[in-house]
Design a protein around this motif. Structure first.
Motif, PDB file in Angstrom:
ATOM      1  N   LEU A  54      72.566  24.389   6.227  1.00 31.14           N
ATOM      2  CA  LEU A  54      74.183  25.253   6.319  1.00 31.14           C
ATOM      3  C   LEU A  54      74.234  24.013   7.446  1.00 31.14           C
ATOM      4  CD1 LEU A  54      73.073  29.339   7.070  1.00 31.14           C
ATOM      5  CD2 LEU A  54      74.541  28.093   5.169  1.00 31.14           C
ATOM      6  N   ALA A  55      73.879  23.711   8.338  1.00 26.62           N
ATOM      7  CA  ALA A  55      74.823  22.774   9.180  1.00 26.62           C
ATOM      8  C   ALA A  55      75.094  21.279   8.535  1.00 26.62           C
ATOM      9  CB  ALA A  55      73.776  22.210  10.320  1.00 26.62           C
ATOM     10  N   ALA A  56      74.249  21.169   7.671  1.00 28.36           N
ATOM     11  CA  ALA A  56      75.081  19.752   7.207  1.00 28.36           C
ATOM     12  C   ALA A  56      75.422  20.163   5.564  1.00 28.36           C
ATOM     13  CB  ALA A  56      73.066  19.156   6.617  1.00 28.36           C
ATOM     14  N   ALA A  57      75.176  21.120   4.838  1.00 27.43           N
ATOM     15  CA  ALA A  57      76.706  21.438   4.253  1.00 27.43           C
ATOM     16  C   ALA A  57      78.066  20.204   3.721  1.00 27.43           C
ATOM     17  CB  ALA A  57      77.528  23.362   4.135  1.00 27.43           C
TER      18      ALA A  57
ATOM     19  N   SER B  32      77.255  28.336  -0.773  1.00 25.93           N
ATOM     20  CA  SER B  32      77.005  26.647  -1.436  1.00 25.93           C
ATOM     21  C   SER B  32      77.395  25.225  -0.946  1.00 25.93           C
ATOM     22  CB  SER B  32      78.497  27.256  -2.770  1.00 25.93           C
ATOM     23  OG  SER B  32      79.929  26.395  -2.313  1.00 25.93           O
ATOM     24  N   GLY B  33      77.974  25.303   0.100  1.00 28.42           N
ATOM     25  CA  GLY B  33      77.870  24.330   0.659  1.00 28.42           C
ATOM     26  C   GLY B  33      76.720  23.485   1.106  1.00 28.42           C
ATOM     27  N   ALA B  34      75.918  24.320   1.664  1.00 34.52           N
ATOM     28  CA  ALA B  34      74.281  24.457   2.230  1.00 34.52           C
ATOM     29  C   ALA B  34      73.221  23.137   0.756  1.00 34.52           C
ATOM     30  CB  ALA B  34      73.219  25.303   2.719  1.00 34.52           C
ATOM     31  N   LEU B  35      73.868  24.339  -0.307  1.00 33.05           N
ATOM     32  CA  LEU B  35      72.710  23.945  -1.880  1.00 33.05           C
ATOM     33  C   LEU B  35      73.222  22.442  -2.100  1.00 33.05           C
ATOM     34  CD1 LEU B  35      72.504  27.968  -3.130  1.00 33.05           C
ATOM     35  CD2 LEU B  35      70.921  26.385  -1.462  1.00 33.05           C
ATOM     36  N   TYR B  36      74.726  22.950  -2.359  1.00 32.85           N
ATOM     37  CA  TYR B  36      75.697  21.593  -3.174  1.00 32.85           C
ATOM     38  C   TYR B  36      74.836  20.118  -2.008  1.00 32.85           C
ATOM     39  CZ  TYR B  36      79.759  18.411  -4.620  1.00 32.85           C
ATOM     40  OH  TYR B  36      80.572  17.744  -5.525  1.00 32.85           O
ATOM     41  N   SER B  37      74.761  20.210  -0.979  1.00 33.70           N
ATOM     42  CA  SER B  37      73.806  19.546  -0.277  1.00 33.70           C
ATOM     43  C   SER B  37      73.074  18.469  -0.813  1.00 33.70           C
ATOM     44  CB  SER B  37      74.609  19.279   0.783  1.00 33.70           C
ATOM     45  OG  SER B  37      73.566  18.505   2.284  1.00 33.70           O
ATOM     46  N   VAL B  38      71.687  19.498  -1.212  1.00 33.30           N
ATOM     47  CA  VAL B  38      70.489  19.315  -1.447  1.00 33.30           C
ATOM     48  C   VAL B  38      70.925  19.154  -3.018  1.00 33.30           C
ATOM     49  CG1 VAL B  38      68.558  20.030  -2.469  1.00 33.30           C
ATOM     50  CG2 VAL B  38      69.569  20.821   0.493  1.00 33.30           C
ATOM     51  N   ILE B  39      71.663  18.612  -3.675  1.00 31.40           N
ATOM     52  CA  ILE B  39      71.597  18.960  -4.751  1.00 31.40           C
ATOM     53  C   ILE B  39      72.317  17.102  -4.546  1.00 31.40           C
ATOM     54  CG2 ILE B  39      72.683  19.350  -6.901  1.00 31.40           C
ATOM     55  CD1 ILE B  39      73.643  22.054  -6.355  1.00 31.40           C
ATOM     56  N   LEU B  40      73.317  16.732  -4.227  1.00 32.00           N
ATOM     57  CA  LEU B  40      73.605  15.937  -4.218  1.00 32.00           C
ATOM     58  C   LEU B  40      72.791  15.151  -4.064  1.00 32.00           C
ATOM     59  CD1 LEU B  40      77.176  16.295  -2.547  1.00 32.00           C
ATOM     60  CD2 LEU B  40      76.787  14.856  -4.431  1.00 32.00           C
ATOM     61  N   ASN B  41      71.974  15.088  -2.743  1.00 28.59           N
ATOM     62  CA  ASN B  41      70.873  14.371  -2.519  1.00 28.59           C
ATOM     63  C   ASN B  41      69.666  14.122  -3.931  1.00 28.59           C
ATOM     64  OD1 ASN B  41      69.551  15.993   0.747  1.00 28.59           O
ATOM     65  ND2 ASN B  41      71.352  14.582   0.509  1.00 28.59           N
ATOM     66  N   VAL B  42      69.485  15.057  -4.510  1.00 22.59           N
ATOM     67  CA  VAL B  42      68.703  14.336  -5.894  1.00 22.59           C
ATOM     68  C   VAL B  42      69.972  13.801  -7.004  1.00 22.59           C
ATOM     69  CG1 VAL B  42      66.979  15.630  -7.140  1.00 22.59           C
ATOM     70  CG2 VAL B  42      67.293  16.847  -5.604  1.00 22.59           C
ATOM     71  N   VAL B  43      70.403  14.337  -6.957  1.00 23.25           N
ATOM     72  CA  VAL B  43      71.683  14.056  -8.486  1.00 23.25           C
ATOM     73  C   VAL B  43      72.165  13.594  -8.240  1.00 23.25           C
ATOM     74  CG1 VAL B  43      73.342  14.944 -10.045  1.00 23.25           C
ATOM     75  CG2 VAL B  43      71.628  16.716  -9.535  1.00 23.25           C
ATOM     76  N   ASN B  44      72.629  12.488  -6.577  1.00 20.64           N
ATOM     77  CA  ASN B  44      74.256  11.744  -6.782  1.00 20.64           C
ATOM     78  C   ASN B  44      75.139  10.928  -7.181  1.00 20.64           C
ATOM     79  OD1 ASN B  44      71.699  10.667  -4.801  1.00 20.64           O
ATOM     80  ND2 ASN B  44      70.502   9.252  -6.447  1.00 20.64           N
ATOM     81  N   GLU B  45      75.346  12.256  -7.993  1.00 18.09           N
ATOM     82  CA  GLU B  45      76.588  11.990  -8.616  1.00 18.09           C
ATOM     83  C   GLU B  45      77.397  13.306  -8.622  1.00 18.09           C
ATOM     84  OE1 GLU B  45      76.382  10.177 -12.732  1.00 18.09           O
ATOM     85  OE2 GLU B  45      75.139   8.539 -11.849  1.00 18.09           O
ATOM     86  N   THR B 117      73.713   6.096  -2.258  1.00 17.18           N
ATOM     87  CA  THR B 117      73.516   5.116  -0.982  1.00 17.18           C
ATOM     88  C   THR B 117      74.571   6.777   0.055  1.00 17.18           C
ATOM     89  OG1 THR B 117      74.772   3.340  -0.741  1.00 17.18           O
ATOM     90  CG2 THR B 117      72.347   2.736  -0.693  1.00 17.18           C
ATOM     91  N   LYS B 118      75.414   7.256  -0.651  1.00 13.33           N
ATOM     92  CA  LYS B 118      75.704   7.673   0.458  1.00 13.33           C
ATOM     93  C   LYS B 118      75.348   9.018   0.270  1.00 13.33           C
ATOM     94  CE  LYS B 118      78.123   8.753  -3.655  1.00 13.33           C
ATOM     95  NZ  LYS B 118      80.071   8.912  -4.687  1.00 13.33           N
ATOM     96  N   THR B 119      74.524   8.785  -0.346  1.00 14.43           N
ATOM     97  CA  THR B 119      73.758  10.165  -0.617  1.00 14.43           C
ATOM     98  C   THR B 119      73.453  10.442   0.361  1.00 14.43           C
ATOM     99  OG1 THR B 119      73.213  10.341  -2.212  1.00 14.43           O
ATOM    100  CG2 THR B 119      75.337  11.435  -2.401  1.00 14.43           C
ATOM    101  N   ASP B 120      72.126   9.426   0.761  1.00 15.24           N
ATOM    102  CA  ASP B 120      71.288   9.437   1.731  1.00 15.24           C
ATOM    103  C   ASP B 120      71.499   9.621   3.153  1.00 15.24           C
ATOM    104  OD1 ASP B 120      70.201   7.884  -0.262  1.00 15.24           O
ATOM    105  OD2 ASP B 120      70.153   6.230   0.058  1.00 15.24           O
ATOM    106  N   GLN B 121      72.550   9.644   3.452  1.00 12.97           N
ATOM    107  CA  GLN B 121      73.666   9.663   4.929  1.00 12.97           C
ATOM    108  C   GLN B 121      73.614  11.689   5.233  1.00 12.97           C
ATOM    109  OE1 GLN B 121      72.759   7.486   6.683  1.00 12.97           O
ATOM    110  NE2 GLN B 121      72.257   6.057   5.353  1.00 12.97           N
ATOM    111  N   ILE B 122      73.706  12.508   4.340  1.00 14.61           N
ATOM    112  CA  ILE B 122      73.972  13.789   4.612  1.00 14.61           C
ATOM    113  C   ILE B 122      72.427  14.524   4.212  1.00 14.61           C
ATOM    114  CG2 ILE B 122      75.995  13.368   3.226  1.00 14.61           C
ATOM    115  CD1 ILE B 122      75.301  14.756   0.316  1.00 14.61           C
ATOM    116  N   GLY B 123      72.694  15.883   4.668  1.00 15.95           N
ATOM    117  CA  GLY B 123      72.023  17.046   4.763  1.00 15.95           C
ATOM    118  C   GLY B 123      70.039  16.656   4.650  1.00 15.95           C
ATOM    119  N   LEU B 124      69.483  16.986   4.319  1.00 14.68           N
ATOM    120  CA  LEU B 124      67.996  16.613   4.434  1.00 14.68           C
ATOM    121  C   LEU B 124      67.607  15.132   4.361  1.00 14.68           C
ATOM    122  CD1 LEU B 124      65.838  19.439   4.950  1.00 14.68           C
ATOM    123  CD2 LEU B 124      65.019  18.858   2.730  1.00 14.68           C
TER     124      LEU B 124
END
Lengths: 261, 180
Positions: A54-57, B32-45, B117-124
């Protein structure tokens, strides 16, 4: 079993992140039901992962939600706007009901007004009929009374009856004079005379000393018509005269005549 | 993102199972934001991530009855749906073509210069990047790319036991980083 070592093995994280093999996962689920510490460790990692996520959303573009909700719209409908739909329907029902009530009420107004009008008309005509009947009844009573009086008078022995028969050429005509020998009052009974016509009247004459004396014109009367008082006469005759009578009889218009005695 | 909770998790699940659109909207707004962050981590586009996000929420909506609270939190369930859907998308033929058949090793080892690379810097994934490289690679392949430990062992030409041990160590480190 060394629970602490198990918790620290990384299997919990692997399981929560969805990376565990199915056998590992089944084992962990089994153990978590047996050991509250394992269950707690799972809960803690899940909570930490959720908090971190959530923090990284990252807010997704607004279009995604729009597309998502429009694709599922039909499934929300029943749920989402149930209250609203019900209230709209309620309002619509109310509006429809009030329109129906208005129409029904108007129709009833018209119906009852028409009923009232026709009843009122019927009442008025009955009222008129009643008045007519009363009037007719009064006429009849008057006639009956007149006839009764006439009968009483005719059967009085002091009253002389003079039959006036039709003269030559008018033989089938007949009239009768009743002459009270005491009061000298004269009554006329038109037994059989043709209709006088609109502008004419029959007139009774008393022949006194060979001269005709006006004994009055015959109006419309029930039974006997009371004529003028004649003190003395040898004969009575009837002529057809102009309306209101004449001073002298028109001789060629004589219908009936009869001698006294 | 600070989430002000209006519903307890039990209430959320119950209302979703009763097909409440309002609660689904609430769920979307909060997660949605938290899930979107993870999705971006995997999908990258981003464009594909948008599609995946929509697909994930459709799945959440359709499958909420199969969610079993005794097996974990609602977020964990949703996060796994998001991760699996993202990996499926990456593995789909069309997406692989769009990646121009780049070599796996490039994805794994390149630290910069590529579009993702940009998505490397977000989320998990940002957290994962703070791990030592030998651990990071394993989490990358396993978590973000969905390879089995067996496949990873073959790919990297290291024993399966080593993969298992290193991965678990990596996850313990990860836990320590995100621990409150």
């Amino acid at each position: 079993m060394d629970i602490k070592a198990y918790i620290e093995s990384g299997v919990i994280e692997s399981y929560v992140l969805g990376m565990a093999e199915s056998q590992e996962a089944a084992e962990l689920e089994q153990l978590s039901r047996q050991y509250p510490e394992i269950k707690q460790a799972i809960d803690e990692f899940e909570a930490a992962l959720e908090k971190q996520s959530l923090a990284a959303a990252i807010a997704p573009p607004a279009g995604v939600k729009e597309a998502l909700f429009s694709s599922l719209e039909s499934e929300f409908k029943k749920d989402r706007s149930q209250g609203q739909v019900a209230s709209i329907n309620w309002g619509r029902y109310l509006a429809a009901a009030s329109v129906i009530l208005l129409v029904v009420s108007s129709a009833l107004n018209i119906y009852f007004y028409n009923q009232f009008k026709s009843t009122s008309t019927a009442y008025q005509s009955l009222l008129a009929e009643k008045n007519t009947l009363i009037a007719e009844n009064q006429n009849t009573q008057t006639k009956v009374l007149d006839l009764y009086n006439s009968m009483q008078m005719m059967s009085d022995p002091t009253v002389i009856k003079i039959s006036m028969t039709g003269i030559a050429g008018k033989e089938n005509n007949l009239a009768t004079v009743f002459w009270d020998s005491k009061s000298k009052d004269v009554y006329l009974l038109p037994n059989k005379l043709p209709d006088a016509g609109a502008n004419k009247q029959y007139q009774l004459w008393a022949i006194v000393d060979g001269k005709p004396v006006d004994a009055g014109v015959m109006g419309t009367c029930a039974g006997l018509c009371k004529m003028k008082n004649i003190p003395n006469a040898s004969m009575f005759a009837i002529t057809l005269e102009k309306k209101g009578g004449s001073a002298t009889p028109t001789m060629d218009q004589m219908y009936v005549a009869g001698k006294v005695g | 993102m600070e989430v002000v909770k209006k519903y307890s998790e039990t209430e959320l699940v119950q209302l979703l199972q009763q097909r409440s659109g309002n609660v689904f909207s609430y769920l979307y707004d909060n997660y949605s934001g938290a899930l979107y962050s993870v999705i971006l981590n995997v999908v990258n586009e981003e464009e594909l991530a948008n599609d995946v996000l929509q697909e994930v929420f459709v799945k959440i909506w359709k499958q909420i009855d199969s969610y079993d609270s005794s097996k974990g939190r609602l977020f964990t369930w949703m996060l796994n749906i998001a991760r699996n859907a993202s990996i499926d998308m990456v593995r789909s033929k069309g997406f692989q073509n769009s990646r121009q058949n780049r070599e796996l090793s490039e994805d794994v080892y390149s630290a910069g210069g590529t579009s993702e690379t940009k998505t490397d810097q977000i989320g998990l994934r940002k957290v994962v990047y703070s791990l030592k490289e030998e651990y990071r690679v394993l989490v990358e392949l396993s978590y973000f790319q969905g390879y089995t430990q067996d496949e990873i062992a073959k790919m990297l030409n290291i024993p399966l036991g080593t993969v298992k041990t290193r991965l678990r160590t990596a996850l313990i480190q990860l836990r320590e980083i995100i621990k409150p």
